[in-house]
Write a protein that holds these residues in place. Structure first.
Motif, PDB file in Angstrom:
ATOM      1  N   LYS A   1       4.502   6.366   5.321  1.00  0.00           N
ATOM      2  CA  LYS A   1       4.887   7.148   6.505  1.00  0.00           C
ATOM      3  C   LYS A   1       6.407   7.071   6.687  1.00  0.00           C
ATOM      4  O   LYS A   1       7.073   8.083   6.861  1.00  0.00           O
ATOM      5  N   SER A   2       6.935   5.851   6.586  1.00  0.00           N
ATOM      6  CA  SER A   2       8.372   5.693   6.831  1.00  0.00           C
ATOM      7  C   SER A   2       9.212   6.310   5.708  1.00  0.00           C
ATOM      8  O   SER A   2      10.371   6.643   5.905  1.00  0.00           O
TER       9      SER A   2
ATOM     10  N   GLU B   1       1.895   2.415   6.117  1.00  0.00           N
ATOM     11  CA  GLU B   1       3.110   2.332   6.944  1.00  0.00           C
ATOM     12  C   GLU B   1       4.348   2.633   6.110  1.00  0.00           C
ATOM     13  O   GLU B   1       5.246   3.356   6.531  1.00  0.00           O
ATOM     14  N   HIS B   2       4.384   2.070   4.905  1.00  0.00           N
ATOM     15  CA  HIS B   2       5.541   2.324   4.047  1.00  0.00           C
ATOM     16  C   HIS B   2       5.638   3.806   3.723  1.00  0.00           C
ATOM     17  O   HIS B   2       6.707   4.409   3.781  1.00  0.00           O
TER      18      HIS B   2
END
Ligand code: 5MY
Ligand code: ATP
Length: 424
Positions: free
Chosen positions: A402-403, A399-400
């Motif tokens: 991707k962001s 998630e990190h």
């Protein structure tokens, strides 16, 4: 057989080498002793104020450290013994250990001293072949994850990312945001068996060592048994003496010589290729696929995270697993995993985690100038209660990443050949 007693030596005979999260390691120096010379003492640590050590009963017989049986029965069936240190149990003594603490605690890094200490209530420790102490120089590399996952078990949200950027590079990105020193090291370069890429990885490891003043754990140097740091001029002179013909301490020159010498040592050794094969063949589902298989197979259990309340395997189950790994396992259809094999897939993942977290020690052979021994250390058992942590960490890392919008492309030489590994 009469057990080896640590009290046959004095605490002063042992010097501090290094430590990890769970163990602290000392090297035997003198006087010569057939049982202890060329050996290290590996002692378990305990967190300050932990209730764990109250579980140890010092009056009754404690079991041997499980790392001995695990290496003897499991790891040595997967890794030829020439690439492993040998282990033997040693009987400890509380007063002896307390004296060792008084003598050597000051040699430990301050942040480690604040967190934990030698577990003086243990009555058994491990003697292992000393791969560092007796050597003029030794390098330690913690290579980490050497493969990209296959796409079969990845979700639509993660498949593009996880098949493009390796787990270590994504984890580095998260760590840097949390304040860690950045590194351009990519394990897939180190594991590539390609001279140019191996040199690139070693150059990045060197830069990480230099820029973090030796605080990153992926590369360490030891000279005459002591860990050295790049800000110590004398240490750099010792390195230059080993790696260069003219003893030049020019950093670029030294980095160049280091990468050439080490690349040859690693390309000549089968160890990295073996580690990558073990890691990837034991982690065939990725933690996402493992999690899916777990919930499909045990739908009625309340989901408290992957592997929650799954008992750890007994040594007999581990032995059985290794037998299966060497026989049927490779013919199973891993794209459609059979629920009957859930426990074996969980065990395979634990074993893969062991090989993803181990280190290698590279030291010059005493018999042949210019050639090196490469030995695997820290192949400890991981337990089922880690699975939940790994599942959560995987999600957090992806998630990190991707962001962050980064799109580093990492090339798994065993799977893809056409693209380069560059930070975009
Ligand atoms: O989770 P990771 O990938 O960060 O690995 C941990 C390691 O962090 P690293 O990435 O090498 O800086 C970590 O290394 P450090 O102690 O930070 O040097 C440990 O090896 C840890 O295993 P254990 O708790 O000692 O059994 C490792 O934990 P496990 O993943 O093996 O549970
Ligand atoms: N056989 C050996 N000879 C010399 N030095 C060793 C040996 N085994 C371990 N060491 C040194 O001791 C350090 C700690 O050992 P090890 O990595 O096994 O501990 P750990 O607590 O299991 O580590 P981690 O937290 O990374 O899992 C190593 O990084 C290495 O520098």
């Amino acid at each position: 057989m009469t057990p080896t007693l640590i009290t046959e030596t004095k605490p002063e005979d042992w010097t501090y080498i290094s430590e990890g999260g769970a163990t602290i390691v000392f090297s035997y120096r003198r006087p010569h002793n057939v049982q202890f010379s060329d050996h290290v003492l590996r002692l378990r640590k305990v967190a300050h104020g932990s209730s764990d050590n109250t579980l140890l009963d010092t009056n009754s017989e404690q079991p041997d450290d499980p790392m001995i049986a695990f290496q003897e029965n499991i790891i040595s069936k997967l890794v030829p013994s020439e690439f492993l240190p040998s282990f033997v149990m040693v009987v400890l003594d509380e007063d002896w250990l307390r004296s060792l603490v008084i003598l050597r605690d000051g040699d430990r890094p301050a942040e480690r001293r604040q967190t934990d200490q030698i577990d003086v209530r243990r009555t058994k420790g491990v003697l292992a072949t000393d791969l560092i102490g007796g050597m003029p120089i030794a390098m330690e590399i913690k290579p980490k994850w050497g493969f990209l996952p296959t796409e079969y078990h990845l979700s639509p949200e993660t498949v593009a990312l996880k098949t493009r950027t390796c787990r270590f590079c994504m984890h580095t990105s998260l760590r840097v945001e949390q304040g860690a020193v950045d590194t351009t090291y990519c394990p897939l370069d180190l594991f590539s068996s390609d001279d140019t890429r191996v040199r690139k990885a070693l150059g990045a490891l060197w830069a990480g060592w230099y820029e973090s003043n030796g605080s990153l754990n992926n590369l360490r140097f030891f000279v005459q048994g002591g860990m050295i740091k790049p800000d110590d001029d004398h240490s750099v002179q010792l390195l230059a003496h080993f790696f260069t013909t003219d003893g030049s301490t020019d950093v670029q020159n030294l980095r160049q010589s280091f990468t050439s010498v080490l690349a040859q040592a690693l390309l000549d050794s089968p160890v990295l290729s073996l580690l990558s094969t073990l890691q990837r063949t034991l982690d065939v589902l990725d933690v996402e696929g493992l999690s899916k298989l777990y919930t499909q197979t045990l739908p009625d259990l309340p989901y408290n995270g992957l592997g929650s309340s799954v008992p750890d395997p007994s040594m007999d189950e581990w032995k059985d697993f290794v037998r299966i790994y060497h026989s049927d396992y490779h013919s199973w259809n891993h794209t459609v995993p059979n629920p009957r094999h859930l426990r074996h897939y969980l065990m395979a993942y634990l074993l893969s985690a062991t090989f993803k977290d181990c280190s290698i020690i590279i030291s010059p052979k005493s018999t042949q100038v210019g050639s090196f021994d490469v030995t695997i250390i820290d192949v400890d058992i991981k337990s089922m209660d880690r699975l939940g942590k790994w599942e959560r960490l995987d999600r957090k890392i992806v998630e990190h990443y991707k962001s962050s919008g980064s799109q580093r492309r990492c090339i798994d030489s065993q799977r893809v050949t056409q693209l380069g590994c560059t930070r975009l």
